[in-house]
Design an enzyme around this catalytic site. Structure first.
Site, PDB file in Angstrom:
ATOM      1  N   ASP A  81      33.004   8.422  86.744  1.00 21.15           N
ATOM      2  CA  ASP A  81      32.476   9.351  85.739  1.00 21.15           C
ATOM      3  C   ASP A  81      33.512  10.458  85.458  1.00 21.15           C
ATOM      4  OD1 ASP A  81      30.511  10.461  84.090  1.00 21.15           O
ATOM      5  OD2 ASP A  81      29.581  11.608  85.719  1.00 21.15           O
ATOM      6  N   HIS A  82      33.725  10.753  84.199  1.00 18.84           N
ATOM      7  CA  HIS A  82      34.643  11.830  83.787  1.00 18.84           C
ATOM      8  C   HIS A  82      36.027  11.716  84.417  1.00 18.84           C
ATOM      9  CE1 HIS A  82      31.786  14.164  81.439  1.00 18.84           C
ATOM     10  NE2 HIS A  82      30.898  13.969  82.400  1.00 18.84           N
ATOM     11  N   GLU A 101      34.545   9.737  75.589  1.00 24.99           N
ATOM     12  CA  GLU A 101      33.737  10.806  74.967  1.00 24.99           C
ATOM     13  C   GLU A 101      34.448  11.358  73.750  1.00 24.99           C
ATOM     14  OE1 GLU A 101      31.989  13.601  77.703  1.00 24.99           O
ATOM     15  OE2 GLU A 101      32.046  15.255  76.264  1.00 24.99           O
ATOM     16  N   GLY A 117      24.408  15.035  80.549  1.00 28.71           N
ATOM     17  CA  GLY A 117      23.535  16.204  80.687  1.00 28.71           C
ATOM     18  C   GLY A 117      22.072  15.831  80.591  1.00 28.71           C
ATOM     19  N   ASN A 129      23.114  10.069  81.677  1.00 28.15           N
ATOM     20  CA  ASN A 129      23.690  10.569  82.940  1.00 28.15           C
ATOM     21  C   ASN A 129      22.838  11.675  83.534  1.00 28.15           C
ATOM     22  OD1 ASN A 129      25.757   8.962  82.005  1.00 28.15           O
ATOM     23  ND2 ASN A 129      27.361  10.449  82.444  1.00 28.15           N
ATOM     24  N   VAL A 130      22.583  11.559  84.820  1.00 25.13           N
ATOM     25  CA  VAL A 130      21.754  12.550  85.511  1.00 25.13           C
ATOM     26  C   VAL A 130      22.391  12.923  86.843  1.00 25.13           C
ATOM     27  CG1 VAL A 130      19.501  12.983  86.582  1.00 25.13           C
ATOM     28  CG2 VAL A 130      19.630  11.605  84.483  1.00 25.13           C
ATOM     29  N   THR A 172      22.090  16.949  87.994  1.00 21.81           N
ATOM     30  CA  THR A 172      21.517  18.240  88.401  1.00 21.81           C
ATOM     31  C   THR A 172      20.075  18.119  88.891  1.00 21.81           C
ATOM     32  OG1 THR A 172      22.996  19.345  86.864  1.00 21.81           O
ATOM     33  CG2 THR A 172      21.090  20.599  87.580  1.00 21.81           C
TER      34      THR A 172
HETATM   35  P1  13P Z   1      23.411  16.732  84.540  1.00 23.36           P
HETATM   36  O1  13P Z   1      24.016  17.234  85.807  1.00 23.36           O
HETATM   37  O2  13P Z   1      23.139  17.810  83.558  1.00 23.36           O
HETATM   38  O3  13P Z   1      22.227  15.868  84.802  1.00 23.36           O
HETATM   39  O4  13P Z   1      24.512  15.814  83.834  1.00 23.36           O
HETATM   40  C1  13P Z   1      25.059  14.740  84.527  1.00 23.36           C
HETATM   41  C2  13P Z   1      26.182  14.122  83.766  1.00 23.36           C
HETATM   42  O5  13P Z   1      26.238  14.182  82.571  1.00 23.36           O
HETATM   43  C3  13P Z   1      27.203  13.398  84.552  1.00 23.36           C
HETATM   44  O6  13P Z   1      28.251  12.942  83.772  1.00 23.36           O
END
Ligand code: 13P
Length: 285
Positions: free
Chosen positions: A82-83, A134, A210, A231-232, A234
């Protein structure tokens, strides 16, 4: 069942009108909680390791464990970077056997983002892995505790999205349409007409970063307009921390291992709740 590519999972979801959750794995508890949720709910899942989280676990040691867990799972699992930004992260992830990578060039100018994405697509496709990129920029950093707001000047342009997908050959595209990473300041507002236009022009499954803090209706509308991966992180992190805070009232001789099983259970519940909202329950095939 087991290890599959991101492309396979998101294409099925895109066709089927649901989204597959991508959950950030930062330790054994998040790995176990997320996978148990997927297996119990017969849901496909994406296990994501973010480049910024690489300091939390030694991936030379843990990547084989994540991949082994994915291979043994009773549901389809993609293991995803991721990223990613550093070239070394892509090479390592692909060598470990990740089935997809995300190149994040979202802060770069269009030309540079497209050129670098194309390079990663060439690399990953050579070994059969998928690529997400992205376009536009979703604000807020992974693990950043300060509440954030979306910046409409950074939203994805639908025409550029079409050109970007054609130029780069990406398998999935992350879009900026009003979500932010981390905690929202105020009530989030997704730009659904923009999302629909991107879906019509881009022609690939779209990704919403997010995914914590959005409403069920936000998710329903996003999925109805092309989002096939959400994507989750938080929400999982906050659920786990709420559980950990309850440990203060436990007797001093409480067993650490036993207590951590209750944290795994909490993470599992947080992940399962998202799977129900995303419509991926029972879609494991
Ligand atoms: P959140 O932490 O807001 O759920 O986003 C996670 C995310 O986008 C990981 O790439």
């Amino acid at each position: 069942m087991a290890l599959v590519t991101l492309k396979q999972l998101v294409n099925d979801a895109f066709q089927g009108g649901y989204a597959v959750g991508s959950f950030n794995v930062v330790n054994m508890e998040t790995l176990q909680g997320a996978l148990q949720a997927a297996e119990e709910n017969k849901s496909p899942i994406i296990l994501a390791v973010a480049e910024v989280h690489m300091g939390l676990i030694d991936l030379e040691q843990y990547a084989p464990i994540i991949l082994r867990a994915a291979e043994r799972a009773s549901v389809p699992v993609a293991v995803h970077l991721d990223h990613g930004q550093a070239f070394s992260s892509f090479v390592k992830a692909l060598r470990w056997g990740f089935t997809s990578v995300m190149f994040d060039g979202s802060t770069l100018a269009y030309e540079e983002n497209a050129a670098k994405t194309k390079e990663i697509v060439r690399l990953a496709h050579t070994v059969g892995a998928s690529v997400e990129a992205e376009l536009g920029h979703v604000t807020g950093g992974e693990g950043d505790p300060s509440p954030g707001v979306a910046d409409p000047t950074l939203f994805t342009d639908p025409g550029e999205a079409q050109q970007f997908v054609q130029e780069t050959g990406v398998d999935a595209l992350a879009v900026a349409v009003g979500s932010v990473h981390g905690i929202y300041k105020g009530t989030p507002e997704l730009d659904i007409p923009r999302l629909a236009r991107i879906r019509d022009l881009a022609g690939v499954p779209l990704v919403l970063h997010g995914g914590s803090g959005l409403s069920d209706d936000d998710f329903r509308q996003a999925i109805a307009n092309g989002i096939a991966k959400i994507n989750v992180y938080t929400d999982m992190s906050q659920a786990a921390m709420a559980k950990i805070r309850t440990a203060q009232t436990l007797p001093a001789n409480t067993d650490f291992g036993q207590f951590m099983l209750t944290v795994v259970e909490t993470i599992k519940e947080a992940v399962a709740e998202k799977m129900r909202i995303f419509g991926s329950v029972g879609k494991a095939g």
